[in-house]
Design a protein around this motif. Structure first.
Motif, mmCIF file in Angstrom:
data_model
loop_
_atom_site.group_PDB
_atom_site.id
_atom_site.type_symbol
_atom_site.label_atom_id
_atom_site.label_comp_id
_atom_site.label_asym_id
_atom_site.label_seq_id
_atom_site.Cartn_x
_atom_site.Cartn_y
_atom_site.Cartn_z
ATOM 1 N N THR A 115 14.289 4.304 -1.437
ATOM 2 C CA THR A 115 15.046 3.088 -1.115
ATOM 3 C C THR A 115 15.874 3.284 0.148
ATOM 4 O OG1 THR A 115 15.127 2.382 -3.423
ATOM 5 C CG2 THR A 115 16.795 1.468 -1.963
ATOM 6 N N GLN A 116 16.498 4.448 0.277
ATOM 7 C CA GLN A 116 17.301 4.718 1.467
ATOM 8 C C GLN A 116 16.453 4.732 2.726
ATOM 9 O OE1 GLN A 116 20.372 4.081 -0.118
ATOM 10 N NE2 GLN A 116 21.031 5.428 1.526
ATOM 11 N N ASP B 172 0.810 -1.211 0.000
ATOM 12 C CA ASP B 172 0.000 0.000 0.000
ATOM 13 C C ASP B 172 0.851 1.273 0.000
ATOM 14 O OD1 ASP B 172 -2.730 1.103 0.145
ATOM 15 O OD2 ASP B 172 -2.070 1.872 2.082
ATOM 16 N N ASN B 173 1.892 1.328 0.841
ATOM 17 C CA ASN B 173 2.682 2.555 0.922
ATOM 18 C C ASN B 173 3.430 2.844 -0.378
ATOM 19 O OD1 ASN B 173 4.457 0.375 1.324
ATOM 20 N ND2 ASN B 173 5.776 1.516 2.723
ATOM 21 N N GLN B 174 3.922 1.822 -1.024
ATOM 22 C CA GLN B 174 4.620 2.006 -2.298
ATOM 23 C C GLN B 174 3.653 2.488 -3.377
ATOM 24 O OE1 GLN B 174 6.453 -1.546 -3.817
ATOM 25 N NE2 GLN B 174 7.275 -0.557 -5.645
ATOM 26 N N TRP B 175 2.491 1.877 -3.443
ATOM 27 C CA TRP B 175 1.513 2.254 -4.452
ATOM 28 C C TRP B 175 1.038 3.693 -4.248
ATOM 29 C CZ3 TRP B 175 0.253 0.972 -9.091
ATOM 30 C CH2 TRP B 175 -0.991 1.302 -9.637
ATOM 31 N N ARG B 176 0.807 4.073 -2.988
ATOM 32 C CA ARG B 176 0.368 5.444 -2.713
ATOM 33 C C ARG B 176 1.435 6.452 -3.106
ATOM 34 N NH1 ARG B 176 0.187 6.267 2.272
ATOM 35 N NH2 ARG B 176 0.391 4.207 3.229
ATOM 36 N N MET B 177 2.707 6.126 -2.860
ATOM 37 C CA MET B 177 3.785 7.034 -3.242
ATOM 38 C C MET B 177 3.876 7.156 -4.766
ATOM 39 S SD MET B 177 6.196 9.127 -2.541
ATOM 40 C CE MET B 177 6.429 8.955 -0.764
ATOM 41 N N MET B 178 3.767 6.044 -5.485
ATOM 42 C CA MET B 178 3.756 6.095 -6.948
ATOM 43 C C MET B 178 2.664 7.027 -7.454
ATOM 44 S SD MET B 178 3.993 2.228 -8.353
ATOM 45 C CE MET B 178 4.857 0.961 -7.444
ATOM 46 N N ARG B 179 1.464 6.838 -6.927
ATOM 47 C CA ARG B 179 0.322 7.625 -7.389
ATOM 48 C C ARG B 179 0.496 9.105 -7.065
ATOM 49 N NH1 ARG B 179 -4.553 5.403 -8.597
ATOM 50 N NH2 ARG B 179 -5.651 7.028 -7.439
ATOM 51 N N MET B 180 1.023 9.387 -5.890
ATOM 52 C CA MET B 180 1.223 10.779 -5.511
ATOM 53 C C MET B 180 2.244 11.456 -6.415
ATOM 54 S SD MET B 180 3.366 13.099 -3.890
ATOM 55 C CE MET B 180 4.446 12.209 -2.765
ATOM 56 N N VAL B 181 3.369 10.788 -6.648
ATOM 57 C CA VAL B 181 4.401 11.368 -7.512
ATOM 58 C C VAL B 181 3.850 11.564 -8.925
ATOM 59 C CG1 VAL B 181 6.642 10.948 -8.578
ATOM 60 C CG2 VAL B 181 6.299 10.433 -6.156
ATOM 61 N N ALA C 76 15.373 12.936 -13.859
ATOM 62 C CA ALA C 76 16.329 13.127 -12.760
ATOM 63 C C ALA C 76 15.606 13.268 -11.433
ATOM 64 C CB ALA C 76 17.194 14.347 -13.036
ATOM 65 N N MET C 77 14.492 13.992 -11.425
ATOM 66 C CA MET C 77 13.701 14.136 -10.202
ATOM 67 C C MET C 77 13.176 12.784 -9.731
ATOM 68 S SD MET C 77 10.003 15.979 -9.667
ATOM 69 C CE MET C 77 9.216 14.552 -10.448
ATOM 70 N N LEU C 78 12.656 11.982 -10.669
ATOM 71 C CA LEU C 78 12.139 10.668 -10.301
ATOM 72 C C LEU C 78 13.228 9.780 -9.712
ATOM 73 C CD1 LEU C 78 9.769 9.846 -13.298
ATOM 74 C CD2 LEU C 78 9.099 10.285 -10.934
ATOM 75 N N LEU C 79 14.412 9.842 -10.297
ATOM 76 C CA LEU C 79 15.507 9.018 -9.787
ATOM 77 C C LEU C 79 15.929 9.470 -8.393
ATOM 78 C CD1 LEU C 79 17.665 8.597 -13.018
ATOM 79 C CD2 LEU C 79 16.070 6.967 -11.995
ATOM 80 N N GLU C 80 15.896 10.757 -8.142
ATOM 81 C CA GLU C 80 16.223 11.255 -6.802
ATOM 82 C C GLU C 80 15.191 10.796 -5.783
ATOM 83 O OE1 GLU C 80 16.679 15.460 -6.871
ATOM 84 O OE2 GLU C 80 18.471 15.426 -8.134
ATOM 85 N N ILE C 81 13.918 10.863 -6.148
ATOM 86 C CA ILE C 81 12.858 10.402 -5.249
ATOM 87 C C ILE C 81 12.984 8.905 -5.014
ATOM 88 C CG2 ILE C 81 10.355 10.040 -5.069
ATOM 89 C CD1 ILE C 81 10.025 12.694 -6.602
ATOM 90 N N SER D 212 21.430 -2.678 -3.772
ATOM 91 C CA SER D 212 20.047 -2.355 -4.085
ATOM 92 C C SER D 212 20.056 -1.169 -5.047
ATOM 93 C CB SER D 212 19.285 -1.987 -2.807
ATOM 94 O OG SER D 212 19.238 -3.090 -1.924
ATOM 95 N N VAL D 213 19.396 -1.322 -6.169
ATOM 96 C CA VAL D 213 19.416 -0.243 -7.157
ATOM 97 C C VAL D 213 18.052 0.413 -7.335
ATOM 98 C CG1 VAL D 213 21.435 -1.041 -8.399
ATOM 99 C CG2 VAL D 213 19.207 -1.969 -8.987
ATOM 100 N N GLY D 214 17.149 0.131 -6.405
ATOM 101 C CA GLY D 214 15.896 0.870 -6.386
ATOM 102 C C GLY D 214 14.919 0.439 -7.454
ATOM 103 N N GLY D 215 14.182 1.430 -7.957
ATOM 104 C CA GLY D 215 13.152 1.160 -8.953
ATOM 105 C C GLY D 215 11.753 1.140 -8.381
ATOM 106 N N ALA D 216 11.626 1.171 -7.044
ATOM 107 C CA ALA D 216 10.311 1.019 -6.425
ATOM 108 C C ALA D 216 9.337 2.118 -6.829
ATOM 109 C CB ALA D 216 10.450 0.980 -4.905
ATOM 110 N N ILE D 217 9.843 3.303 -7.122
ATOM 111 C CA ILE D 217 8.989 4.414 -7.542
ATOM 112 C C ILE D 217 9.221 4.742 -9.015
ATOM 113 C CG2 ILE D 217 8.306 6.791 -7.089
ATOM 114 C CD1 ILE D 217 7.764 4.789 -4.780
ATOM 115 N N ALA D 218 10.468 4.896 -9.402
ATOM 116 C CA ALA D 218 10.777 5.362 -10.759
ATOM 117 C C ALA D 218 10.453 4.333 -11.834
ATOM 118 C CB ALA D 218 12.242 5.774 -10.847
#
Length: 315
Positions: free
Chosen positions: A253-254, A152-161, A243-248, A211-217
């Motif tokens: 991930t951090q 849920d938290n990941q999906w909500r962050m995706m939608r918000m961004v 670039a903004m998406l990669l920073e978020i 870990s190389v992320g990807g959860a949002i971007a």
């Protein structure tokens, strides 16, 4: 020494890791990259064989064995290897039901293949025994949510961004992955991706994990037509928002430890907990039998899936 050459070369040459990250892996070992070749490599779920062909052409492996379920892929891979005169052999192989070929191998490579394995304990336990002492398991794979059933938290962050931070020209309609559709398209897709880390560590010592992320971007960029074929923004605008998406994504991930993808270097454990392994294999048999009887579903739905379709009790 041998290990560091493989660490650097496999991850870099097949184009899966940046030069900086590959050098970081090498620094971990404190060794020089270019020394000895891997004498015999195993690549499972190899598809058309591009990975091992590149490794052979770049003189990283002397010989290789590729396994894949689909006979057309095996035929194509062998034909392409033969054109090169490469010492590569291909075998049709069901990794979930067939035992792995006998080793020893001094290198096993996983390129986005393990997340398609249902019998992940069986396979990883055999991978451990096929590697010779000092051999390496080098992996890049999806290690995120099972069948893309995002929490849920990941999906909500995706939608918000997507809706609040991206311009309309780059926003996409956010559709939560539909389980029935995923099962119809490819029931093996991310079947036990969430188990990769814990299962790997049962049989291997992880000597390097990135870990190389990807959860949002990743969901907001990779399958977004407005970034690719239907793009209307100019290059500078696109680059700024990517670039903004990669920073978020990095910050997420951090903060949460959540990553969709990881690069891993591991060595086979000299000893395993035999009771833990036996229990894991028995539970795996029960899990797969239950899923088979349940139309391929394994778990109860996530909160997001439940809200979208309360009639679905499993995922």
């Amino acid at each position: 020494m041998y290990q560091s050459k493989i660490v650097f070369a496999v991850l870099l040459v097949v184009g899966l890791l940046s030069l900086t990250a590959a050098q970081e892996a090498d620094t971990y070992y404190g060794r020089t990259y270019w020394n000895n070749l891997a004498q015999r490599a195993l690549i499972f779920n190899c598809g058309n064989g591009w990975v091992e062909r590149v490794l052979w052409q770049e003189k990283i492996i002397v010989s290789g064995l590729g396994l894949d379920l689909l006979a057309p892929f095996v035929k194509e891979a062998q034909a392409e290897a033969n054109k090169l005169g490469a010492n590569l052999t291909y075998v049709t192989h069901d990794i979930n039901s067939d035992d792995l070929p006998p080793g020893p191998f001094d290198l096993i490579v996983n390129v986005a293949a393990a997340h398609h394995i249902s019998r992940i304990d069986k396979v990883f336990s055999q991978l451990r025994t096929r590697l010779e002492p000092g051999g390496l398991f080098v992996s890049w794979d999806y290690v995120g949510a099972h069948r893309n059933q995002y929490p849920d938290n990941q999906w909500r962050m995706m939608r918000m961004v997507n809706s609040k931070l991206l311009p309309v020209e780059l926003q996409q309609k956010m559709n939560y992955p539909h389980m029935a559709t995923m099962l119809a398209d490819d029931p093996s897709e991310a079947v036990h991706s969430e188990l990769f880390n814990s299962t790997l560590r049962r049989y291997f010592d992880v000597v390097w994990w990135r870990s190389v992320g990807g959860a949002i971007a990743y969901p907001l960029i990779t399958h977004n037509d407005k970034v690719f074929s239907k793009r209307t923004v100019d290059d500078a605008t696109l680059e700024r928002y990517v670039a903004m998406l990669l920073e978020i994504d990095y910050a997420w991930t951090q903060r949460t430890g959540m990553t969709m993808f990881a690069y891993v270097i591991a060595s086979p454990k000299k000893e395993v907990d035999v009771l833990e392994v036996a229990t894991a294999l028995v539970r795996e048999d029960a899990r797969e039998a239950k899923a088979k009887a349940n139309g391929g579903f394994y778990y109860r739905p996530t909160k997001v899936a439940w809200r979208k379709d309360p009639s679905k009790l499993t995922s």
